[in-house]
Write a protein that holds these residues in place. Structure first.
Motif, PDB file in Angstrom:
ATOM      1  N   ASN A  37      18.958  58.929  81.052  1.00  0.00           N
ATOM      2  CA  ASN A  37      19.870  58.218  81.947  1.00  0.00           C
ATOM      3  C   ASN A  37      19.899  56.728  81.639  1.00  0.00           C
ATOM      4  O   ASN A  37      20.948  56.090  81.704  1.00  0.00           O
ATOM      5  N   GLU A  38      18.752  56.160  81.314  1.00  0.00           N
ATOM      6  CA  GLU A  38      18.695  54.740  80.951  1.00  0.00           C
ATOM      7  C   GLU A  38      19.483  54.486  79.671  1.00  0.00           C
ATOM      8  O   GLU A  38      20.189  53.478  79.562  1.00  0.00           O
ATOM      9  N   ASN A  39      19.369  55.382  78.697  1.00  0.00           N
ATOM     10  CA  ASN A  39      20.115  55.224  77.449  1.00  0.00           C
ATOM     11  C   ASN A  39      21.612  55.323  77.693  1.00  0.00           C
ATOM     12  O   ASN A  39      22.393  54.590  77.085  1.00  0.00           O
ATOM     13  N   ILE A  40      22.019  56.211  78.569  1.00  0.00           N
ATOM     14  CA  ILE A  40      23.443  56.345  78.888  1.00  0.00           C
ATOM     15  C   ILE A  40      23.960  55.057  79.531  1.00  0.00           C
ATOM     16  O   ILE A  40      25.031  54.571  79.184  1.00  0.00           O
ATOM     17  N   ALA A  41      23.200  54.500  80.461  1.00  0.00           N
ATOM     18  CA  ALA A  41      23.612  53.260  81.117  1.00  0.00           C
ATOM     19  C   ALA A  41      23.709  52.116  80.108  1.00  0.00           C
ATOM     20  O   ALA A  41      24.647  51.314  80.151  1.00  0.00           O
ATOM     21  N   LYS A  42      22.759  52.057  79.189  1.00  0.00           N
ATOM     22  CA  LYS A  42      22.768  50.994  78.171  1.00  0.00           C
ATOM     23  C   LYS A  42      23.995  51.124  77.260  1.00  0.00           C
ATOM     24  O   LYS A  42      24.666  50.145  76.969  1.00  0.00           O
ATOM     25  N   LYS A  43      24.299  52.337  76.838  1.00  0.00           N
ATOM     26  CA  LYS A  43      25.479  52.569  75.983  1.00  0.00           C
ATOM     27  C   LYS A  43      26.762  52.218  76.733  1.00  0.00           C
ATOM     28  O   LYS A  43      27.698  51.664  76.158  1.00  0.00           O
ATOM     29  N   SER A  44      26.815  52.532  78.016  1.00  0.00           N
ATOM     30  CA  SER A  44      27.983  52.207  78.831  1.00  0.00           C
ATOM     31  C   SER A  44      28.178  50.697  78.925  1.00  0.00           C
ATOM     32  O   SER A  44      29.300  50.194  78.799  1.00  0.00           O
ATOM     33  N   ASP A  45      27.082  49.972  79.140  1.00  0.00           N
ATOM     34  CA  ASP A  45      27.165  48.510  79.204  1.00  0.00           C
ATOM     35  C   ASP A  45      27.616  47.917  77.871  1.00  0.00           C
ATOM     36  O   ASP A  45      28.431  46.994  77.836  1.00  0.00           O
TER      37      ASP A  45
END
Length: 110
Positions: A37-45
């Protein structure tokens, strides 16, 4: 009445073993989901930053000058206001000659 000693079914020990294996698998898998989930948020940002920088360049190509602020991009319909909402993402707008934005990671979001 005659009771059959060969009744099929699971014993309590067998059920406990199966439950223990399932619990062990859950313990091993659950922490990885949090990292995912953290990786997904980082990619989204990162995608948001890239999109905003692309819109800054589009503004420059259309108007011959860079926008004075991110709000100018919203006012001229290059961005929607929710994309640059500070409650969702904190962006820093560079005022150098070739204006860009970058993600501000050290600023706590309210």
């Amino acid at each position: 009445m005659h009771l059959n000693q060969n009744e099929e079914g699971f014993t309590l020990i067998e059920m406990l073993i199966v439950m223990s294996v399932i619990a062990l698998l859950l313990v091993l898998i659950t922490p990885r989901l949090g990292n995912h989930n953290e990786n997904i948020a980082k990619k989204s940002d990162e995608a948001t930053v890239s999109f905003v920088n692309t819109q800054i360049q589009a503004y420059y190509l259309d108007n011959g000058e860079y926008p004075e602020s991110l709000q100018a991009l919203v006012n001229d319909d290059y961005l929607k206001a929710d994309i640059i909402d500070p409650n969702r993402i904190v962006l820093a707008f560079e005022t150098s000659e070739n204006k860009k934005v970058h993600l501000v990671e050290d600023v706590p979001v309210p």
